[in-house]
Design an enzyme around this catalytic site. Structure first.
Site, short mmCIF file in Angstrom:
data_model
loop_
_atom_site.label_atom_id
_atom_site.label_comp_id
_atom_site.label_asym_id
_atom_site.label_seq_id
_atom_site.Cartn_x
_atom_site.Cartn_y
_atom_site.Cartn_z
N HIS A 114 0.86 -1.20 0.00
CA HIS A 114 0.00 0.00 0.00
C HIS A 114 0.89 1.24 0.00
O HIS A 114 1.32 1.71 1.05
CB HIS A 114 -0.91 -0.05 1.24
CG HIS A 114 -1.90 1.08 1.32
ND1 HIS A 114 -3.03 1.01 2.11
CD2 HIS A 114 -1.94 2.30 0.74
CE1 HIS A 114 -3.72 2.14 2.00
NE2 HIS A 114 -3.05 2.95 1.18
N HIS A 141 1.22 4.82 -2.55
CA HIS A 141 0.84 5.61 -3.73
C HIS A 141 2.09 6.26 -4.28
O HIS A 141 2.74 7.04 -3.57
CB HIS A 141 -0.17 6.69 -3.34
CG HIS A 141 -1.40 6.15 -2.66
ND1 HIS A 141 -2.58 5.95 -3.32
CD2 HIS A 141 -1.61 5.72 -1.38
CE1 HIS A 141 -3.47 5.46 -2.47
NE2 HIS A 141 -2.91 5.31 -1.29
N HIS A 169 -9.60 1.09 -0.94
CA HIS A 169 -9.48 1.77 0.35
C HIS A 169 -10.86 1.71 0.99
O HIS A 169 -11.86 2.07 0.36
CB HIS A 169 -9.09 3.23 0.16
CG HIS A 169 -7.65 3.46 -0.15
ND1 HIS A 169 -7.01 2.85 -1.19
CD2 HIS A 169 -6.71 4.23 0.48
CE1 HIS A 169 -5.73 3.25 -1.20
NE2 HIS A 169 -5.53 4.09 -0.20
N GLU A 172 -10.93 3.60 6.28
CA GLU A 172 -9.85 4.48 6.73
C GLU A 172 -10.52 5.55 7.60
O GLU A 172 -10.25 5.63 8.80
CB GLU A 172 -9.13 5.11 5.52
CG GLU A 172 -8.03 6.10 5.91
CD GLU A 172 -7.39 6.79 4.69
OE1 GLU A 172 -7.95 6.72 3.58
OE2 GLU A 172 -6.33 7.42 4.88
N ASP A 216 1.93 4.09 2.73
CA ASP A 216 0.85 4.91 2.13
C ASP A 216 1.40 6.05 1.26
O ASP A 216 1.47 5.91 0.05
CB ASP A 216 -0.09 5.43 3.22
CG ASP A 216 -1.49 5.71 2.70
OD1 ASP A 216 -1.78 5.39 1.54
OD2 ASP A 216 -2.31 6.24 3.47
N ASP A 217 1.74 7.18 1.89
CA ASP A 217 2.29 8.33 1.15
C ASP A 217 3.52 8.81 1.92
O ASP A 217 3.47 9.83 2.63
CB ASP A 217 1.24 9.46 1.07
CG ASP A 217 -0.01 9.01 0.34
OD1 ASP A 217 0.02 8.94 -0.90
OD2 ASP A 217 -1.00 8.67 1.02
N1 HPA Z 1 -6.54 7.47 1.32
C1 HPA Z 1 -7.26 7.72 0.24
N2 HPA Z 1 -6.72 8.16 -0.88
C2 HPA Z 1 -5.41 8.37 -0.94
C3 HPA Z 1 -4.62 8.14 0.15
C4 HPA Z 1 -5.21 7.66 1.35
O1 HPA Z 1 -4.59 7.41 2.39
N3 HPA Z 1 -3.36 8.43 -0.23
C5 HPA Z 1 -3.40 8.82 -1.52
N4 HPA Z 1 -4.65 8.78 -1.95
ZN ZN Z 2 -3.68 4.79 0.54
#
Ligand code: HPA
Ligand code: ZN
Length: 333
Positions: free
Chosen positions: A20, A22, A200, A203, A281-282
């Site tokens: 996971h 991006h 997703h 979250e 994630d990011d």
């Molecule tokens: N959640 C949803 N969309 C996203 C995320 C995330 O954590 N990171 C990049 N796009």
């Molecule tokens: Zn994500």
């Protein structure tokens, strides 16, 4: 050597996979600055420090605004190559041997960038990663869920032309108010074309979004899924069906899903027998790559080396690698 040094060494030395991440979320401020100059594009920041100090988020939407703005500096195939290659160098540093990355084509095609430009830049860097470092990878294309399903069909068409490079499709962006059922037809069509599906869910959104991702979108993995503990019946199903949950602890803190890492529910999910693992994630926006996520979470939640081993093994088991490669890595851990 104290226990933490032991734990850090174990994390650093063990081969890992990430499921996971991006790719646009690995755009470091330094590269953002460099690309804005290369492409003669204005960004609303004067320095790298100014970019970094803008990274204070209150929820998912407050992050997405900055994240999409940042992505605007990506224009040419070379930009996407450089972005991906920088992430690969981090993989090498963190001993990630296999990675399954997301990309958001609609955040580029909506600005007039060709789909081919995006996918080819990413793919060439991943090919080089395999050639030079033996790092393997898969690409998952995400649909932006704040957009209409009709628009998403356009990008699915593009993905079909690049089936050889894209293993699956996912769903990201603003979760609340954009439930899985909005994309049922789209995911049916993607499955028909042979793409695996992930989404997703849970979250920020309710357990119901996890239920419907499983039932309607037929997902193989739930991305995040941390809200599942609010629903006992759901936990039972996730456990019985061994549904992977790609948890991202530092992301959840940065986006205020939990107030602090010590209060994250990863350990509770692990103790409930759920197939959870840690991801970044990011990473350029949330304070660290995979090892940092693992180390900081282990310290905050008092995880044992045995817990970490389970997390890392869960990640390999949940990957889209073939069974032979999976088992070969699992035997090394
Ligand atoms: N959640 C949803 N969309 C996203 C995320 C995330 O954590 N990171 C990049 N796009
Ligand atoms: Zn994500």
């Amino acid at each position: 050597m104290n226990d933490f040094t032991n734990l850090e060494n174990y994390i650093k030395n063990t081969p890992k996979t990430e499921l996971h991440m991006h790719i646009e979320g690995s755009l470091e401020p330094e590269l953002m600055f460099k690309l804005s100059k290369r492409n003669k594009l204005e960004i609303p920041f004067k320095s790298v420090d100014e970019i970094k100090s803008a990274y204070n988020f209150t929820n998912l939407d407050s992050f997405l605004k900055i994240y999409y703005e940042g992505s605007n500096v990506l224009v040419s195939e070379e930009d996407f190559f450089d972005l991906t290659w920088e992430y690969i160098l981090r993989c090498k540093e963190d001993n990630i041997v296999h990675t399954e990355i997301f990309f958001d084509p609609q955040s580029h095609t909506e600005r007039g960038i060709e789909f081919n430009t995006v996918i080819n830049g990413i793919y060439k860097a991943l090919e080089k990663a395999n050639f030079e470092f033996g790092i393997t990878s898969k690409i998952i294309m995400c649909f932006l869920r704040h957009l209409d399903e009709k628009l998403c069909f356009k990008v699915l068409k593009d993905a079909i032309r690049h089936k050889d490079k894209i293993i699956g499709v996912g769903l990201d962006s603003s979760e609340k108010g954009n439930p899985p059922q909005k994309f049922k037809k789209l995911f049916d069509a993607a499955i028909k074309e042979g793409f695996l599906t992930v989404a997703h869910a849970g979250e920020e959104g309710p357990p119901e979004y996890i239920w419907n991702s499983l039932k309607l979108l037929k997902v193989k993995r739930i991305d995040h899924g941390v809200q599942c503990l609010k629903d006992d019946k759901l936990v039972e199903v996730l456990r019985e069906k061994n549904i992977p949950l790609t948890v991202c602890p530092l992301s959840n803190i940065k986006l205020c899903v939990f107030d602090k890492l010590e209060n994250h529910n990863l350990k509770k999910m692990l103790d409930a027998g759920l197939r959870v693992m840690v991801n970044s994630d990011d990473p350029a926006y949330f304070g660290g790559y995979l090892n940092t996520n693992l180390i900081e979470t282990s310290k905050a939640l008092n995880l044992s080396i045995e817990d970490i081993k389970v997390l890392i093994k869960n990640s390999f088991k949940s990957s889209f690698l073939d069974e032979k490669s999976k088992n070969s890595w699992l035997n090394k851990i």
